[in-house]
Design a protein around this motif. Structure first.
Motif, short mmCIF file in Angstrom:
data_model
loop_
_atom_site.label_atom_id
_atom_site.label_comp_id
_atom_site.label_asym_id
_atom_site.label_seq_id
_atom_site.Cartn_x
_atom_site.Cartn_y
_atom_site.Cartn_z
N TRP A 80 26.65 39.76 -0.57
CA TRP A 80 27.79 38.87 -0.79
C TRP A 80 29.10 39.59 -0.51
O TRP A 80 29.98 39.05 0.18
N ILE A 81 29.25 40.80 -1.02
CA ILE A 81 30.48 41.55 -0.82
C ILE A 81 30.74 41.78 0.67
O ILE A 81 31.85 41.55 1.17
N GLY A 82 29.71 42.24 1.38
CA GLY A 82 29.87 42.52 2.80
C GLY A 82 30.21 41.29 3.61
O GLY A 82 31.15 41.30 4.43
N SER A 83 29.47 40.21 3.40
CA SER A 83 29.72 38.99 4.18
C SER A 83 31.09 38.39 3.86
O SER A 83 31.79 37.91 4.74
N PHE A 84 31.49 38.46 2.58
CA PHE A 84 32.81 37.95 2.20
C PHE A 84 33.92 38.73 2.91
O PHE A 84 34.83 38.15 3.51
N LEU A 85 33.86 40.04 2.83
CA LEU A 85 34.91 40.87 3.44
C LEU A 85 34.91 40.75 4.96
O LEU A 85 35.98 40.70 5.60
N PHE A 92 24.88 42.08 6.97
CA PHE A 92 25.02 42.36 5.55
C PHE A 92 23.78 42.01 4.71
O PHE A 92 23.59 42.57 3.63
N ALA A 93 22.95 41.10 5.18
CA ALA A 93 21.74 40.76 4.43
C ALA A 93 20.51 41.46 4.98
O ALA A 93 19.51 41.60 4.29
N LEU A 95 18.23 52.12 1.48
CA LEU A 95 17.73 51.13 2.42
C LEU A 95 18.85 50.33 3.07
O LEU A 95 18.64 49.62 4.05
N ARG A 96 20.07 50.43 2.52
CA ARG A 96 21.21 49.73 3.09
C ARG A 96 22.03 50.61 4.02
O ARG A 96 23.08 50.18 4.53
#
Length: 254
Positions: free
Chosen positions: A91-96, A131-132, A241-242
């Motif tokens: 969520w944080i990544g896609s939002f930004l 991001f996901a 893993l990210r």
């Protein structure tokens, strides 16, 4: 040495070879008897298989359609629901990422330029990958940037070839299919690229006015900005893993 199998006879008491009888009690006779029986069983099985072979082939031919539709069936269960940590960082990544692209698009491009754009619908799909699913092969930087670039090129070419003449259905089909071809050739398969190509031939005046500049705005530059956000955000997470990217180089993933 045995000349032929017909010269060997066995019974419960022993084995007869060329008219000479050897009792079961002699060393090695029992083993030879078992070996002969095994050979006979194998030979009989081969004969049975030969007799059944035409029937098996006919059954396979009759079931070609059934076999085809079996491919439509269930292959494996989905993975369990991901952890809250994965959801939050996605969520944080896609939002930004989308916030940055939208800000540049609405607050800079639309206000201070005549026709530049910095976001189209395909970047929503790109955000899902970056991001996901940052470990996905199709989410890597080369795929994100080059895949969108060659797809934008395919879309604009299709628009100029047939779309501008009003044959929109053909322009759309050519745009997406050639985008896939170009992505294959450059080892840059990126699903959002198909949307980037299709958007280029849709009724969007600003995109058509850009023409081949659409390859840069937004395909290349917006993809680079999106990847930059993915580099920062995905690597802030303690989850190994990210870590992103998996590679900077083009690679054959299939």
């Amino acid at each position: 040495m045995l000349k032929t199998m017909e010269e060997v006879k066995t019974d419960s008491a022993g084995i007869e070879v060329n008219g000479k009888f050897y009792g079961e009690g002699l060393p090695g006779v029992t083993e030879i008897m078992e070996l002969i029986k095994k050979i006979e069983r194998t030979h009989q099985n081969k004969l049975n298989n030969l007799e059944r072979a035409p029937l098996i082939r006919n059954e396979e031919e009759d079931n070609l359609i059934t076999t085809y539709f079996k491919r439509w069936g269930h292959k494996r269960d989905a993975k369990p629901v991901v952890s809250a940590n994965v959801v939050i960082w996605s969520w944080i990544g896609s939002f930004l990422g989308i916030a940055l692209l939208c800000y540049i698009h609405y607050e800079i491009c639309l206000k201070y330029t005549e026709n530049l754009i910095f976001i189209v619908g395909s970047f929503g799909a790109q955000a899902v990958l970056l991001f996901a699913a940052p470990k996905a092969p199709l989410a890597q930087p080369w795929n994100a940037v080059m895949g969108n670039a060659v797809s934008a090129f395919a879309g604009i070419c299709a628009w100029h070839l047939v779309g501008d003449g009003g044959i929109m259905w053909l322009a759309g089909a050519l745009a997406v299919s050639f985008a896939i071809v170009f992505m294959h050739w450059t080892n840059s398969l990126h699903p959002p690229g198909g949307a980037t190509a299709l958007i280029a031939v849709m009724e969007m005046k600003r995109v058509h006015e850009l023409s081949f500049l659409y390859i840069l705005f937004p395909a290349v530059f917006a993809s680079m900005a999106h990847v930059a956000v993915a580099l920062v955000v995905n690597n802030l997470s303690a989850d190994k893993l990210r870590s992103y990217p998996m590679t900077w180089k083009p690679f054959y993933w299939m």
